[in-house]
Design a protein around this motif. Structure first.
Motif, PDB file in Angstrom:
ATOM      1  N   MET A   1       0.854  -1.172   0.000  1.00 37.58           N
ATOM      2  CA  MET A   1       0.000   0.000   0.000  1.00 37.58           C
ATOM      3  C   MET A   1       0.896   1.230   0.000  1.00 37.58           C
ATOM      4  O   MET A   1       1.763   1.361   0.847  1.00 37.58           O
ATOM      5  CB  MET A   1      -0.893  -0.034   1.233  1.00 37.58           C
ATOM      6  N   ASN A   2       0.692   2.113  -0.916  1.00 33.72           N
ATOM      7  CA  ASN A   2       1.480   3.333  -1.002  1.00 33.72           C
ATOM      8  C   ASN A   2       0.784   4.444  -0.243  1.00 33.72           C
ATOM      9  O   ASN A   2      -0.448   4.481  -0.171  1.00 33.72           O
ATOM     10  CB  ASN A   2       1.655   3.752  -2.458  1.00 33.72           C
ATOM     11  N   PRO A   3       1.533   5.399   0.308  1.00 33.29           N
ATOM     12  CA  PRO A   3       0.908   6.536   0.975  1.00 33.29           C
ATOM     13  C   PRO A   3       0.030   7.305  -0.003  1.00 33.29           C
ATOM     14  O   PRO A   3       0.329   7.369  -1.196  1.00 33.29           O
ATOM     15  CB  PRO A   3       2.090   7.390   1.426  1.00 33.29           C
ATOM     16  N   PRO A   4      -1.067   7.871   0.484  1.00 33.95           N
ATOM     17  CA  PRO A   4      -1.961   8.598  -0.411  1.00 33.95           C
ATOM     18  C   PRO A   4      -1.316   9.866  -0.945  1.00 33.95           C
ATOM     19  O   PRO A   4      -0.478  10.468  -0.280  1.00 33.95           O
ATOM     20  CB  PRO A   4      -3.159   8.936   0.478  1.00 33.95           C
ATOM     21  N   THR A   5      -1.706  10.237  -2.143  1.00 36.67           N
ATOM     22  CA  THR A   5      -1.269  11.509  -2.693  1.00 36.67           C
ATOM     23  C   THR A   5      -2.194  12.583  -2.140  1.00 36.67           C
ATOM     24  O   THR A   5      -3.177  12.289  -1.458  1.00 36.67           O
ATOM     25  CB  THR A   5      -1.340  11.485  -4.234  1.00 36.67           C
ATOM     26  N   ALA A   6      -1.905  13.832  -2.444  1.00 38.41           N
ATOM     27  CA  ALA A   6      -2.693  14.943  -1.900  1.00 38.41           C
ATOM     28  C   ALA A   6      -4.172  14.833  -2.253  1.00 38.41           C
ATOM     29  O   ALA A   6      -5.029  15.216  -1.466  1.00 38.41           O
ATOM     30  CB  ALA A   6      -2.127  16.267  -2.391  1.00 38.41           C
ATOM     31  N   ASP A   7      -4.503  14.298  -3.432  1.00 35.93           N
ATOM     32  CA  ASP A   7      -5.905  14.210  -3.848  1.00 35.93           C
ATOM     33  C   ASP A   7      -6.486  12.810  -3.647  1.00 35.93           C
ATOM     34  O   ASP A   7      -7.572  12.522  -4.104  1.00 35.93           O
ATOM     35  CB  ASP A   7      -6.059  14.658  -5.299  1.00 35.93           C
ATOM     36  N   GLU A   8      -5.758  11.942  -2.950  1.00 36.03           N
ATOM     37  CA  GLU A   8      -6.194  10.564  -2.753  1.00 36.03           C
ATOM     38  C   GLU A   8      -6.173  10.228  -1.260  1.00 36.03           C
ATOM     39  O   GLU A   8      -5.131   9.984  -0.681  1.00 36.03           O
ATOM     40  CB  GLU A   8      -5.256   9.629  -3.515  1.00 36.03           C
ATOM     41  N   THR A   9      -7.338  10.232  -0.633  1.00 40.63           N
ATOM     42  CA  THR A   9      -7.450   9.903   0.779  1.00 40.63           C
ATOM     43  C   THR A   9      -7.975   8.483   0.896  1.00 40.63           C
ATOM     44  O   THR A   9      -8.999   8.156   0.307  1.00 40.63           O
ATOM     45  CB  THR A   9      -8.423  10.880   1.484  1.00 40.63           C
ATOM     46  N   ASP A  69       0.624   3.529  11.089  1.00 40.02           N
ATOM     47  CA  ASP A  69       1.701   2.573  11.351  1.00 40.02           C
ATOM     48  C   ASP A  69       1.951   1.693  10.130  1.00 40.02           C
ATOM     49  O   ASP A  69       3.090   1.361   9.814  1.00 40.02           O
ATOM     50  CB  ASP A  69       1.364   1.692  12.557  1.00 40.02           C
ATOM     51  N   TRP A  70       0.891   1.293   9.448  1.00 47.33           N
ATOM     52  CA  TRP A  70       1.020   0.434   8.258  1.00 47.33           C
ATOM     53  C   TRP A  70       1.773   1.176   7.157  1.00 47.33           C
ATOM     54  O   TRP A  70       2.659   0.626   6.516  1.00 47.33           O
ATOM     55  CB  TRP A  70      -0.361   0.021   7.786  1.00 47.33           C
ATOM     56  N   GLN A  71       1.417   2.438   6.954  1.00 47.44           N
ATOM     57  CA  GLN A  71       2.080   3.233   5.926  1.00 47.44           C
ATOM     58  C   GLN A  71       3.551   3.430   6.250  1.00 47.44           C
ATOM     59  O   GLN A  71       4.401   3.372   5.378  1.00 47.44           O
ATOM     60  CB  GLN A  71       1.382   4.585   5.756  1.00 47.44           C
ATOM     61  N   THR A  72       3.871   3.623   7.521  1.00 42.18           N
ATOM     62  CA  THR A  72       5.259   3.802   7.942  1.00 42.18           C
ATOM     63  C   THR A  72       6.042   2.517   7.721  1.00 42.18           C
ATOM     64  O   THR A  72       7.168   2.537   7.231  1.00 42.18           O
ATOM     65  CB  THR A  72       5.334   4.210   9.432  1.00 42.18           C
ATOM     66  N   ALA A  73       5.430   1.373   8.042  1.00 49.07           N
ATOM     67  CA  ALA A  73       6.100   0.085   7.879  1.00 49.07           C
ATOM     68  C   ALA A  73       6.320  -0.257   6.402  1.00 49.07           C
ATOM     69  O   ALA A  73       7.281  -0.924   6.053  1.00 49.07           O
ATOM     70  CB  ALA A  73       5.279  -1.017   8.544  1.00 49.07           C
ATOM     71  N   GLU A  74       5.436   0.187   5.531  1.00 50.02           N
ATOM     72  CA  GLU A  74       5.512  -0.109   4.107  1.00 50.02           C
ATOM     73  C   GLU A  74       6.449   0.823   3.348  1.00 50.02           C
ATOM     74  O   GLU A  74       6.864   0.523   2.244  1.00 50.02           O
ATOM     75  CB  GLU A  74       4.116  -0.033   3.473  1.00 50.02           C
TER      76      GLU A  74
END
Length: 76
Positions: A1-9, A69-74
């Motif tokens: 899973m990639n971190p969301p972009t500014a227009d993608e929550t 936490d998931w985004q940080t781990a990925e």
């Protein structure tokens, strides 16, 4: 899973819910996935328990982790 972009929550995976996701529910179906494979559903606070119960009753739920936490781990 990639971190969301500014227009993608990230949004909750519950049917019809458009609330922002707060939780990652990691799961797999042992009949079709290898043991290390993890699929993910996202959940808002309101739907975390419902989605967890749905996956848990089937023996699919492996972990519930805060989205941050998931985004940080990925992130490499």
């Amino acid at each position: 899973m990639n971190p969301p972009t500014a227009d993608e929550t990230p949004q909750c995976s519950a049917k019809g819910c458009r609330a922002g996701a707060v939780w990652v529910l990691a799961w797999n179906n042992p009949k079709i996935h290898t043991p290390e494979r993890r699929k993910t559903w996202l959940a808002c606070e309101e739907h975390r328990e419902h989605l967890s119960s749905f996956l848990g009753m089937r023996g699919f739920l492996k972990d519930v982790v805060p989205l941050a936490d998931w985004q940080t781990a990925e992130t490499p």
